[in-house]
Scaffold this active site. Structure first.
Site, PDB file in Angstrom:
ATOM      1  CB  SER A 172      48.666  64.811  12.174  1.00  0.00           C
ATOM      2  OG  SER A 172      47.301  64.950  11.849  1.00  0.00           O
ATOM      3  CE1 TYR A 222      48.227  59.243  11.218  1.00  0.00           C
ATOM      4  CE2 TYR A 222      46.865  60.987  12.135  1.00  0.00           C
ATOM      5  CZ  TYR A 222      47.793  60.554  11.203  1.00  0.00           C
ATOM      6  OH  TYR A 222      48.275  61.434  10.263  1.00  0.00           O
TER       7      TYR A 222
HETATM    8  P1  NAD Z   1      51.352  57.599   2.325  1.00  0.00           P
HETATM    9  O1  NAD Z   1      50.613  56.349   2.674  1.00  0.00           O
HETATM   10  O2  NAD Z   1      51.052  58.283   1.046  1.00  0.00           O
HETATM   11  O3  NAD Z   1      52.933  57.360   2.406  1.00  0.00           O
HETATM   12  C1  NAD Z   1      53.498  56.767   3.543  1.00  0.00           C
HETATM   13  C2  NAD Z   1      54.843  56.172   3.184  1.00  0.00           C
HETATM   14  O4  NAD Z   1      55.380  55.570   4.382  1.00  0.00           O
HETATM   15  C3  NAD Z   1      54.760  55.070   2.133  1.00  0.00           C
HETATM   16  O5  NAD Z   1      55.761  55.270   1.153  1.00  0.00           O
HETATM   17  C4  NAD Z   1      54.995  53.784   2.927  1.00  0.00           C
HETATM   18  O6  NAD Z   1      55.632  52.760   2.174  1.00  0.00           O
HETATM   19  C5  NAD Z   1      55.897  54.300   4.049  1.00  0.00           C
HETATM   20  N1  NAD Z   1      55.898  53.436   5.233  1.00  0.00           N
HETATM   21  C6  NAD Z   1      54.832  52.873   5.850  1.00  0.00           C
HETATM   22  N2  NAD Z   1      55.241  52.129   6.885  1.00  0.00           N
HETATM   23  C7  NAD Z   1      56.590  52.235   6.943  1.00  0.00           C
HETATM   24  C8  NAD Z   1      57.579  51.695   7.793  1.00  0.00           C
HETATM   25  N3  NAD Z   1      57.268  50.871   8.806  1.00  0.00           N
HETATM   26  N4  NAD Z   1      58.874  52.021   7.572  1.00  0.00           N
HETATM   27  C9  NAD Z   1      59.210  52.835   6.533  1.00  0.00           C
HETATM   28  N5  NAD Z   1      58.310  53.359   5.683  1.00  0.00           N
HETATM   29  C10 NAD Z   1      57.008  53.061   5.889  1.00  0.00           C
HETATM   30  O7  NAD Z   1      51.085  58.594   3.566  1.00  0.00           O
HETATM   31  P2  NAD Z   1      51.214  60.190   3.650  1.00  0.00           P
HETATM   32  O8  NAD Z   1      49.845  60.745   3.594  1.00  0.00           O
HETATM   33  O9  NAD Z   1      52.232  60.683   2.717  1.00  0.00           O
HETATM   34  O10 NAD Z   1      51.712  60.333   5.164  1.00  0.00           O
HETATM   35  C11 NAD Z   1      53.048  60.630   5.488  1.00  0.00           C
HETATM   36  C12 NAD Z   1      53.081  61.183   6.909  1.00  0.00           C
HETATM   37  O11 NAD Z   1      52.294  62.380   6.967  1.00  0.00           O
HETATM   38  C13 NAD Z   1      52.500  60.229   7.960  1.00  0.00           C
HETATM   39  O12 NAD Z   1      53.261  60.326   9.150  1.00  0.00           O
HETATM   40  C14 NAD Z   1      51.117  60.800   8.190  1.00  0.00           C
HETATM   41  O13 NAD Z   1      50.608  60.476   9.454  1.00  0.00           O
HETATM   42  C15 NAD Z   1      51.392  62.278   8.036  1.00  0.00           C
HETATM   43  N6  NAD Z   1      50.214  63.086   7.758  1.00  0.00           N
HETATM   44  C16 NAD Z   1      49.490  62.866   6.625  1.00  0.00           C
HETATM   45  C17 NAD Z   1      48.389  63.658   6.391  1.00  0.00           C
HETATM   46  C18 NAD Z   1      47.563  63.488   5.155  1.00  0.00           C
HETATM   47  O14 NAD Z   1      46.481  64.076   5.118  1.00  0.00           O
HETATM   48  N7  NAD Z   1      47.971  62.724   4.175  1.00  0.00           N
HETATM   49  C19 NAD Z   1      48.018  64.663   7.288  1.00  0.00           C
HETATM   50  C20 NAD Z   1      48.779  64.844   8.432  1.00  0.00           C
HETATM   51  C21 NAD Z   1      49.886  64.051   8.648  1.00  0.00           C
END
Ligand code: NAD
Length: 260
Positions: A142, A155
């Site tokens: 991130s 985080y």
């Molecule tokens: P999201 O909540 O939309 O999706 C996350 C997914 O991970 C879900 O399908 C959930 O069921 C799954 N999950 C959660 N815990 C789990 C576990 N213990 N084992 C297996 N699966 C699990 O989140 P997102 O925004 O798509 O985030 C995905 C990744 O991207 C994360 O690592 C997040 O930190 C990173 N990220 C997101 C953003 C953003 O702005 N959305 C920015 C930077 C980084």
């Protein structure tokens, strides 16, 4: 198609960023294992990939459970014929000041992001080494791998830690052609971010509009969210890059929020 005959496993691929990465890898020809704890939603991602004409399987995987991680990687190798690309993407967020943060919440966030990346990388590297055709380990960092924001201590700490893990994997994996890189997105409108907007508004005592304009997007060059497509394209690029020239790196995809 740059990933034809490749096999990819994407964690957290039932929804959000992981789902779009899984679909994008499949469009480039990869067979994809959709790993998540959310079985119904994972099955929907699999159906979408199959409807587009590619191969996919759903893998029930909690990334903090070593036995489920190892079994999921083994099932992927057995059913899809190997493993060439890991995208360790599953993640959650928790909004709280350090002084208000319960130890259990600290541990839960760090375990999902950092332990999950370790366990999935370990299993993937073992499989890649055994099959002897190299591979790509992609960790979802991130902008918070590079800088801090208030209210996100576990985080931010875990996302910083992923940079170190990727660099070690790059060094240890090089002899087997295993590359490791980190994608560092800015804010992307997914359920993870949508949940944070009212939480941050409450914690900071400002409106939801102010959270978006003055907290999330304030330092971007154009006030824009990063898109699912932006992140998926980056994953395809890293998955398809053919040599060890690009390893141990992090790629920030954030509308200039953070510049290296
Ligand atoms: P999201 O909540 O939309 O999706 C996350 C997914 O991970 C879900 O399908 C959930 O069921 C799954 N999950 C959660 N815990 C789990 C576990 N213990 N084992 C297996 N699966 C699990 O989140 P997102 O925004 O798509 O985030 C995905 C990744 O991207 C994360 O690592 C997040 O930190 C990173 N990220 C997101 C953003 C953003 O702005 N959305 C920015 C930077 C980084």
């Amino acid at each position: 198609m740059i990933l034809s005959s490749k096999v990819a496993l994407v964690t957290g691929a039932a929804g959000g960023i992981g789902r779009d990465i899984a679909l994008a890898l499949a469009r480039e020809g990869a067979a994809v294992a959709v790993a998540d704890i959310a079985d119904d939603a994972a099955a929907r991602t699999v159906a979408e990939i199959e409807a587009a004409g590619a191969r996919a399987i759903a893998v029930h995987m909690d990334v903090t459970d070593p036995a489920l991680v190892d079994a999921g990687v083994a099932a992927t190798v057995e059913k899809l014929g190997g493993l060439d690309v890991l995208v360790s993407n599953a993640g959650v967020q928790h909004i709280a000041a350090v002084t208000e943060l319960a130890y259990e919440d600290w541990q839960r966030i760090v375990r999902i992001h950092l332990d999950g990346a370790f366990l999935t990388s370990r299993a993937a590297m073992r499989a890649m080494r055994a099959q002897g055709r190299g591979g790509a380990v992609i960790l979802m960092g991130s902008v918070h791998s590079k800088l801090a924001s208030p209210l996100k201590a576990p985080y931010v700490a875990a996302k910083h830690g992923l940079l170190g893990l990727a660099r070690v994997i790059a060094k240890e994996g090089a002899a087997d052609g295993i590359r490791s890189n980190v994608i560092c997105p800015g804010f992307v409108r997914t359920p993870l971010v949508d949940r944070q907007i009212p939480e941050q508004a409450r914690e900071l005592g400002i409106s939801e509009e102010d959270v978006i304009a003055n907290v999330m997007l304030k330092d971007t060059v154009d006030g824009e969210f990063t898109t699912l497509d932006d992140v998926a394209r980056t994953a395809v690029f890293l998955a398809g890059f053919p040599t060890n020239a690009l390893t141990g790196q992090s790629l920030v995809v954030s509308h200039g929020w953070y510049m290296e």
